[in-house]
Design an enzyme around this catalytic site. Structure first.
Site, PDB file in Angstrom:
ATOM      1  N   ASP A 188      -9.275 -10.333   8.785  1.00 51.28           N
ATOM      2  CA  ASP A 188      -8.739  -9.005   8.734  1.00 51.28           C
ATOM      3  C   ASP A 188      -9.870  -8.062   9.568  1.00 51.28           C
ATOM      4  OD1 ASP A 188      -6.691  -7.841   8.466  1.00 51.28           O
ATOM      5  OD2 ASP A 188      -7.431  -7.008   6.760  1.00 51.28           O
TER       6      ASP A 188
ATOM      7  N   ARG B 117       1.178  -0.799  -0.207  1.00 52.89           N
ATOM      8  CA  ARG B 117      -0.128  -0.048   0.176  1.00 52.89           C
ATOM      9  C   ARG B 117       0.655   1.416   0.012  1.00 52.89           C
ATOM     10  NH1 ARG B 117      -2.158   0.778   4.193  1.00 52.89           N
ATOM     11  NH2 ARG B 117      -1.408  -1.490   5.292  1.00 52.89           N
TER      12      ARG B 117
ATOM     13  N   LYS C 158      -8.506  -2.248   1.730  1.00 48.87           N
ATOM     14  CA  LYS C 158      -8.515  -1.175   2.536  1.00 48.87           C
ATOM     15  C   LYS C 158      -8.970   0.210   2.330  1.00 48.87           C
ATOM     16  CE  LYS C 158      -5.902  -3.296   5.925  1.00 48.87           C
ATOM     17  NZ  LYS C 158      -5.721  -4.812   5.681  1.00 48.87           N
TER      18      LYS C 158
ATOM     19  N   SER D  65       0.097  -5.556   9.886  1.00 51.39           N
ATOM     20  CA  SER D  65       0.588  -6.243   9.335  1.00 51.39           C
ATOM     21  C   SER D  65       1.344  -7.088   9.718  1.00 51.39           C
ATOM     22  CB  SER D  65       1.083  -5.214   8.151  1.00 51.39           C
ATOM     23  OG  SER D  65       1.381  -5.854   7.025  1.00 51.39           O
TER      24      SER D  65
ATOM     25  N   HIS E 194     -10.081  -3.853  12.909  1.00 49.53           N
ATOM     26  CA  HIS E 194      -9.090  -4.183  12.391  1.00 49.53           C
ATOM     27  C   HIS E 194      -7.851  -5.675  13.157  1.00 49.53           C
ATOM     28  CE1 HIS E 194      -4.501  -4.294  10.537  1.00 49.53           C
ATOM     29  NE2 HIS E 194      -5.709  -5.125   9.654  1.00 49.53           N
TER      30      HIS E 194
ATOM     31  N   LYS F 105      -2.578 -12.088  12.703  1.00 52.37           N
ATOM     32  CA  LYS F 105      -4.559 -12.292  12.538  1.00 52.37           C
ATOM     33  C   LYS F 105      -4.844 -13.243  11.614  1.00 52.37           C
ATOM     34  CE  LYS F 105      -4.428  -7.975  10.561  1.00 52.37           C
ATOM     35  NZ  LYS F 105      -2.871  -7.300  10.830  1.00 52.37           N
ATOM     36  N   THR F 106      -3.989 -13.529  10.331  1.00 55.39           N
ATOM     37  CA  THR F 106      -4.767 -14.544   9.172  1.00 55.39           C
ATOM     38  C   THR F 106      -4.078 -16.106  10.117  1.00 55.39           C
ATOM     39  OG1 THR F 106      -4.940 -12.419   7.648  1.00 55.39           O
ATOM     40  CG2 THR F 106      -5.020 -15.492   6.964  1.00 55.39           C
TER      41      THR F 106
ATOM     42  N   ARG G 299       1.473 -12.201  -1.500  1.00 51.00           N
ATOM     43  CA  ARG G 299      -0.290 -12.821  -0.775  1.00 51.00           C
ATOM     44  C   ARG G 299      -1.132 -13.661  -1.936  1.00 51.00           C
ATOM     45  NH1 ARG G 299      -1.655  -9.305   3.389  1.00 51.00           N
ATOM     46  NH2 ARG G 299      -0.022  -8.143   3.871  1.00 51.00           N
TER      47      ARG G 299
HETATM   48  N1  LIG Z   1       4.953 -16.968  16.595  1.00 51.33           N
HETATM   49  C1  LIG Z   1       3.793 -16.723  15.162  1.00 51.33           C
HETATM   50  N2  LIG Z   1       2.927 -16.482  15.305  1.00 51.33           N
HETATM   51  C2  LIG Z   1       2.178 -15.995  13.812  1.00 51.33           C
HETATM   52  N3  LIG Z   1       2.708 -15.633  13.296  1.00 51.33           N
HETATM   53  C3  LIG Z   1       3.883 -16.388  13.118  1.00 51.33           C
HETATM   54  C4  LIG Z   1       4.198 -16.276  14.292  1.00 51.33           C
HETATM   55  N4  LIG Z   1       6.153 -16.979  13.642  1.00 51.33           N
HETATM   56  C5  LIG Z   1       6.250 -17.142  12.295  1.00 51.33           C
HETATM   57  N5  LIG Z   1       4.859 -15.872  12.017  1.00 51.33           N
HETATM   58  C6  LIG Z   1       4.455 -15.602  10.515  1.00 51.33           C
HETATM   59  O1  LIG Z   1       4.714 -14.618  10.520  1.00 51.33           O
HETATM   60  C7  LIG Z   1       3.037 -13.916   9.661  1.00 51.33           C
HETATM   61  C8  LIG Z   1       1.559 -13.444  10.093  1.00 51.33           C
HETATM   62  O2  LIG Z   1       1.261 -12.858   8.925  1.00 51.33           O
HETATM   63  P1  LIG Z   1       0.003 -12.257   9.719  1.00 51.33           P
HETATM   64  O3  LIG Z   1      -0.859 -13.804   9.974  1.00 51.33           O
HETATM   65  O4  LIG Z   1      -0.567 -12.756   7.934  1.00 51.33           O
HETATM   66  O5  LIG Z   1      -0.530 -11.613   9.240  1.00 51.33           O
HETATM   67  P2  LIG Z   1      -1.660 -10.097   9.688  1.00 51.33           P
HETATM   68  O6  LIG Z   1      -2.822 -10.697   9.198  1.00 51.33           O
HETATM   69  O7  LIG Z   1      -1.244 -10.196  11.429  1.00 51.33           O
HETATM   70  O8  LIG Z   1      -0.632  -9.323   8.587  1.00 51.33           O
HETATM   71  C9  LIG Z   1       2.790 -15.213   8.847  1.00 51.33           C
HETATM   72  O9  LIG Z   1       3.941 -15.498   7.900  1.00 51.33           O
HETATM   73  C10 LIG Z   1       3.394 -16.167   9.858  1.00 51.33           C
HETATM   74  O10 LIG Z   1       3.385 -17.239   8.598  1.00 51.33           O
HETATM   75  C1  LIG Z   2      -3.555  -5.819   2.985  1.00 50.28           C
HETATM   76  C2  LIG Z   2      -3.189  -5.853   4.241  1.00 50.28           C
HETATM   77  O1  LIG Z   2      -3.100  -6.271   5.656  1.00 50.28           O
HETATM   78  P1  LIG Z   2      -2.392  -7.225   6.597  1.00 50.28           P
HETATM   79  O2  LIG Z   2      -1.255  -7.131   6.070  1.00 50.28           O
HETATM   80  O3  LIG Z   2      -3.345  -6.163   7.624  1.00 50.28           O
HETATM   81  O4  LIG Z   2      -2.672  -8.504   6.646  1.00 50.28           O
HETATM   82  C3  LIG Z   2      -2.440  -3.961   3.931  1.00 50.28           C
HETATM   83  O5  LIG Z   2      -2.255  -3.482   5.119  1.00 50.28           O
HETATM   84  O6  LIG Z   2      -1.841  -4.029   2.909  1.00 50.28           O
HETATM   85 CA   LIG Z   3      -3.407 -10.740   6.833  1.00 51.91          CA
HETATM   86 MN   LIG Z   4      -4.979  -7.143   7.556  1.00 51.63          MN
END
Ligand SMILES: Nc1ncnc2c1ncn2[C@@H]1O[C@H](COP(=O)(O)OP(=O)(O)O)[C@@H](O)[C@H]1O
Ligand SMILES: C=C(OP(=O)(O)O)C(=O)O
Ligand SMILES: [Ca+2]
Ligand SMILES: [Mn+2]
Length: 657
Positions: free
Chosen positions: A376, A175, A320, A357, A339, A361-362, A441
């Site tokens: 999200d 972004r 977003k 980010s 969020h 979360k995911t 992604r």
């Molecule tokens: N202890 C942990 N807890 C959560 N995620 C972890 C951990 N260690 C490594 N990771 C990695 O960190 C990243 C977390 O990203 P994601 O879940 O997409 O975050 P968000 O959705 O908040 O943007 C993933 O690639 C995951 O595999």
């Molecule tokens: C898609 C996004 O969200 P997140 O990394 O929280 O999954 C972003 O911040 O561009």
């Molecule tokens: Ca995410």
């Molecule tokens: Mn997000």
């Protein structure tokens, strides 16, 4: 040879010598080798036309007995085209656009009309060329159709070995928050959060119109545009109708996956959208235009209910951008926009996962033992929680089948895979490859996760988990928070990540992003915080701070907490076990940390015991505490909620040193 088999045969003469008498009705001489059914086509083109069955709407139209279906299919189609041409209308010219449905590459009657029109009317000085041109609209195409469009016309689009669509988002792979602008008018001037710390960079109505016209002209200059009519928010009372006009099949498929997909019946009665996105991402904004500071601009006009994207093809801007809209609209209805990820246990216990980010979360909301409500963006209203979206957007860097099986398996036909690298021949994706970007992604419909909760709604949350990826390695893997602490950490919105995997980056980058999503909030952070406090109090939710980042030292000397340990911690929160644990209070941050958790080595629960150099630990702890304190200074003058005591408690809930 069974003659009955030939009754309807009007197949292709294939030069075979056996002449078979067919029914006199058709009178076609059919030649065939006797081994298979005859082909019901006279030409290759006809044969190809047989391949595609006309899809029948799930809901009968026109002649249906329903008292409400007063429109014929033709009228409905006409209304739909009128609505789309209104969306695409220029604000400066009286004519155009001429909108037709379908793919210009197909030799359909509509494209023939377009062709004739080009030749029949010579342009005069009164009519601009654009008024002679037809804009073909590819309306709510299916994933298969979008794949074909992408693969045929968009460089960098490929099938991967698991059937996902690999795409490239172009020069921007993330972004552009510094290029996101909101129209400041008499209303938004009063309502929105402006100034220091706010994500809302102002622009005026006129400049918005200039950029809108630029985007609309660009879109109308193309052979074809994609239009998606979809929904946001699974709460039926607060559902929004959104239209996305875009130039790329990639963008259309991305939004198909990320927004809520209408049924055929819902599409028939869709009508006028509540909000429209014009995504002209391939085309830059004009840097000579007032307010523009780069060739990228993402512009939101709340009064017009429109958003314009110029100069970035990163699809996350659309998702977003709509989230920002919800952060404006929902609080007006006393609904809190969040969020956060969200999931639910077998017993109906709901957990929210807030975090910036990359904090998890995911990853953590996608839990094989629980129902996924969303990864999200959510709303928390009087009836409970609802997902805003219809899909998930997972990070793929270093994705592994073992650690994240549900996300791994969701990467199949229909899924958009952005900016990943794959084997040229086998098309197997190498998730460890960050040659294009660290921010690779996958966008997939939520039902690709086997235990998705559909409709994506749930009761009031029991646990509110704040995720921080602390690359300083001083925050405990888990702490139980009281309400004031929850608010303090929610308003702070801390995480510290490392910029990437490149050499030279030794120092973690601390980020404070109010409400764990400052880039998307529209009102002052304290508005959301007050609503969260009120809701957590009313429904008795417990707050937790979970560090998914470093342990045993900061980035460079320690290592990231194992995902399997974080999952055990989260399991203990869900089950209620952790609420019953014994706690100790840490110094400086005053966090309550458990002394033992099933399946997690106890020595990691207090970070100091994982650091070999205790002085370095204390020094780093104070450093982080100072960063927190400095950040919170902007909020010390604000009142949170009706009652002043909460504001004071929140202030006191920060680090003391
Ligand atoms: N202890 C942990 N807890 C959560 N995620 C972890 C951990 N260690 C490594 N990771 C990695 O960190 C990243 C977390 O990203 P994601 O879940 O997409 O975050 P968000 O959705 O908040 O943007 C993933 O690639 C995951 O595999
Ligand atoms: C898609 C996004 O969200 P997140 O990394 O929280 O999954 C972003 O911040 O561009
Ligand atoms: Ca995410
Ligand atoms: Mn997000």
């Amino acid at each position: 040879m069974a003659d009955s088999k030939m009754k309807n045969g009007n197949g292709v003469a294939n030069g075979s010598s056996t002449q078979v008498q067919t029914s006199p009705k058709h009178g076609n001489g059919v030649c065939h080798d006797g081994s298979s059914s005859p082909i019901k086509a006279q030409t290759i083109d006809e044969l190809h036309s047989l391949q595609k069955k006309r899809s029948t709407p799930t809901t009968p139209t026109g002649s249906s007995p329903s008292a409400f279906s007063v429109l014929s299919e033709e009228d409905r189609q006409r209304q739909q085209l009128q609505s789309i041409s209104a969306s695409l209308a220029s604000l400066t010219r009286e004519t155009g656009p001429k909108v037709v449905k379908g793919d210009p590459a197909r030799k359909t009657p509509t494209s023939k009309i377009a062709h004739v029109a080009h030749h029949q009317f010579a342009p005069t000085i009164n009519i601009s060329d654009s008024s002679l041109k037809f804009t073909h609209v590819l309306y709510n195409l299916s994933p298969a159709e979008l794949y074909e469009q992408a693969i045929r016309y968009e460089r960098g689009s490929f099938f991967t070995s698991t059937g996902a669509l690999a795409t490239l988002s172009g020069a921007k792979t993330g972004r552009s928050p510094r290029d996101k602008r909101i129209v400041k008018d008499a209303n938004t001037e009063k309502e929105l959060w402006w100034g220091k710390g706010s994500p809302n960079i102002e622009m005026d109505e006129h400049t918005f119109t200039v950029n809108r016209e630029r985007a609309v002209d660009y879109l109308n200059s193309l052979d074809k545009v994609f239009v998606n009519d979809q929904f946001l928010n699974w709460d039926p009372q607060n559902k929004l109708k959104v239209r996305i006009v875009s130039a790329r099949a990639y963008h259309s498929l991305f939004m198909h996956n990320m927004c809520i997909r209408p049924t055929e019946e819902e599409l028939e009665t869709f009508g006028t959208p509540d909000f429209t996105i014009y995504n002209a991402g391939q085309f830059p904004c004009n840097r000579f235009t007032h307010y523009m500071t780069s060739s990228t601009s993402i512009d939101m006009n709340l009064a017009r209910r429109e958003m314009v994207i110029l100069g970035t093809q990163y699809a996350g801007e659309m998702k977003k951008g709509l989230f920002s809209l919800m952060h404006y609209l929902m609080p007006k209805r006393q609904i809190l926009s969040l969020h956060s990820g969200c999931n639910m246990g077998k017993d109906g216990d709901v957990a929210l996962f807030f975090g910036l980010s990359g904090t998890g979360k995911t990853t953590l909301s996608t839990d094989h033992n629980r129902y996924l409500i969303g990864d999200d963006e959510h709303c928390w209203g009087d009836n409970g929680v609802s997902n805003i979206e219809g899909g998930c957007y997972a990070k793929c860097i270093d994705l592994s089948r073992e650690k994240e099986p549900d996300i791994w398996n969701a990467i199949k036909f229909g899924t958009v895979l952005e900016n990943v690298v794959f084997d040229e021949h086998t098309r197997e994706v190498d998730y460890s490859d960050n040659s294009v970007t660290e921010n690779t992604r996958a966008a997939y419909p939520i039902e690709y996760i086997p235990n998705a909760k559909i409709p994506c709604v749930g009761p009031h949350p029991k646990n509110v988990i704040l995720l921080a990826c602390d690359a300083f390695g001083v925050l405990p893997p888990v702490s139980k928070l009281n309400l004031a602490q929850t608010m303090y950490h929610f308003i702070s919105g801390y995480t510290a990540l490392v910029a990437g995997t490149e050499d030279g980056i030794k120092e973690p980058q601390a980020t404070f992003s109010a409400c764990f999503g400052a880039a998307f909030i529209m009102l002052h952070p304290t508005k959301y915080a007050a609503m969260l406090a009120q809701k957590m109090q009313k429904h008795g939710a417990t707050g937790w701070l979970v560090n998914t980042g470093w342990s045993g030292g900061r980035y460079g000397s320690g290592s990231r907490i194992k995902l399997s340990y974080t999952r055990k911690i989260i399991d203990a929160i869900h089950s209620g076990e952790l609420l019953k644990a014994n706690y100790r209070k840490t110094k400086v941050f005053g966090l309550e940390i458990p002394t033992a958790i099933e399946g997690v080595p106890s020595e990691i629960l207090d970070p100091i015991s994982t650091w070999s150099n205790k002085d370095a630990y204390n020094e780093t702890l104070l450093k982080l505490a100072t960063l927190f304190k400095n950040n919170f200074e902007t909020f010390t003058n604000y009142k949170i909620g009706e009652d002043n005591t909460l504001a004071e408690q929140i202030l006191a809930a920060g680090p003391i040193f």
